[in-house]
Design a protein around this motif. Structure first.
Motif, short mmCIF file in Angstrom:
data_model
loop_
_atom_site.label_atom_id
_atom_site.label_comp_id
_atom_site.label_asym_id
_atom_site.label_seq_id
_atom_site.Cartn_x
_atom_site.Cartn_y
_atom_site.Cartn_z
N UNK A 146 0.84 -1.20 0.00
CA UNK A 146 0.00 0.00 0.00
C UNK A 146 0.88 1.25 0.00
N UNK A 147 1.89 1.27 0.85
CA UNK A 147 2.80 2.41 0.91
C UNK A 147 3.52 2.61 -0.42
N UNK A 148 4.01 1.54 -1.01
CA UNK A 148 4.68 1.62 -2.31
C UNK A 148 3.72 2.14 -3.38
N UNK A 149 2.49 1.72 -3.33
CA UNK A 149 1.49 2.18 -4.30
C UNK A 149 1.27 3.69 -4.19
N UNK A 150 1.21 4.20 -2.97
CA UNK A 150 1.05 5.64 -2.76
C UNK A 150 2.27 6.39 -3.33
N UNK A 151 3.45 5.85 -3.07
CA UNK A 151 4.67 6.47 -3.61
C UNK A 151 4.64 6.48 -5.14
N UNK A 152 4.21 5.36 -5.73
CA UNK A 152 4.12 5.28 -7.20
C UNK A 152 3.12 6.31 -7.73
N UNK A 153 1.97 6.42 -7.10
CA UNK A 153 0.96 7.37 -7.55
C UNK A 153 1.48 8.80 -7.48
N UNK A 154 2.16 9.13 -6.39
CA UNK A 154 2.66 10.49 -6.21
C UNK A 154 3.83 10.78 -7.15
N UNK A 155 4.76 9.85 -7.25
CA UNK A 155 5.99 10.13 -7.99
C UNK A 155 5.90 9.85 -9.49
N UNK A 156 4.94 9.05 -9.91
CA UNK A 156 4.87 8.64 -11.32
C UNK A 156 3.62 9.13 -12.03
N UNK A 157 2.93 10.09 -11.44
CA UNK A 157 1.68 10.54 -12.05
C UNK A 157 1.89 11.12 -13.45
N UNK A 158 3.07 11.61 -13.76
CA UNK A 158 3.33 12.16 -15.09
C UNK A 158 3.73 11.06 -16.09
N UNK A 159 4.08 9.88 -15.59
CA UNK A 159 4.55 8.80 -16.46
C UNK A 159 3.49 7.75 -16.75
N UNK A 160 2.55 7.60 -15.82
CA UNK A 160 1.54 6.55 -15.93
C UNK A 160 0.21 7.19 -16.32
#
Length: 120
Positions: free
Chosen positions: A80-94
């Motif tokens: 869950x924590x990793x998913x939040x990090x991905x959403x925050x940090x990769x929103x321009x890539x995904x």
């Protein structure tokens, strides 16, 4: 309230099935997420498949090992924590669709972790 065995069965089954989907159609998912490669999906699919089978093995035990349950719950919360990090940090890539999928899966995993944690 759901009993622990049912929570583990649901978690293990959904995780194993998600792993299989990731392994069967990684390129399709890569396109859906707006990414150029499918390596991430294969790696996550392998992790999901192995972790899901471990969770299912725990569910079928007569007595669930508390250390095993704690391990499963910690891994779920880390996901869950990793998913939040991905959403925050990769929103321009995904893609937006990909971000929504990551978010929905994170919510599902958080529910499983919460229900498992109640039995520790």
């Amino acid at each position: 309230m759901m009993n622990l065995k049912n929570v583990l069965l649901i978690n293990g089954t959904s995780t194993t099935l998600a792993g299989a989907v990731l392994l069967i159609i990684p390129q399709t998912l890569s396109n859906l997420f707006g990414l150029s490669g499918d390596g991430y999906f294969i790696a996550v699919g392998l992790f999901f498949a192995v972790f899901g089978l471990f969770v299912l093995a725990q569910a079928f035990k007569t007595d669930v090992n508390k250390r095993g349950l704690r391990f499963i719950t910690i891994v779920d919360w880390l996901w869950v924590l990793l998913s939040v990090v991905i959403i925050i940090s990769s929103h321009a890539l995904i893609s937006v669709t990909g971000l929504l999928i990551v978010g929905v899966i994170a919510c599902w995993v958080a529910l499983m972790a919460f229900l498992e944690g109640r039995h520790i």
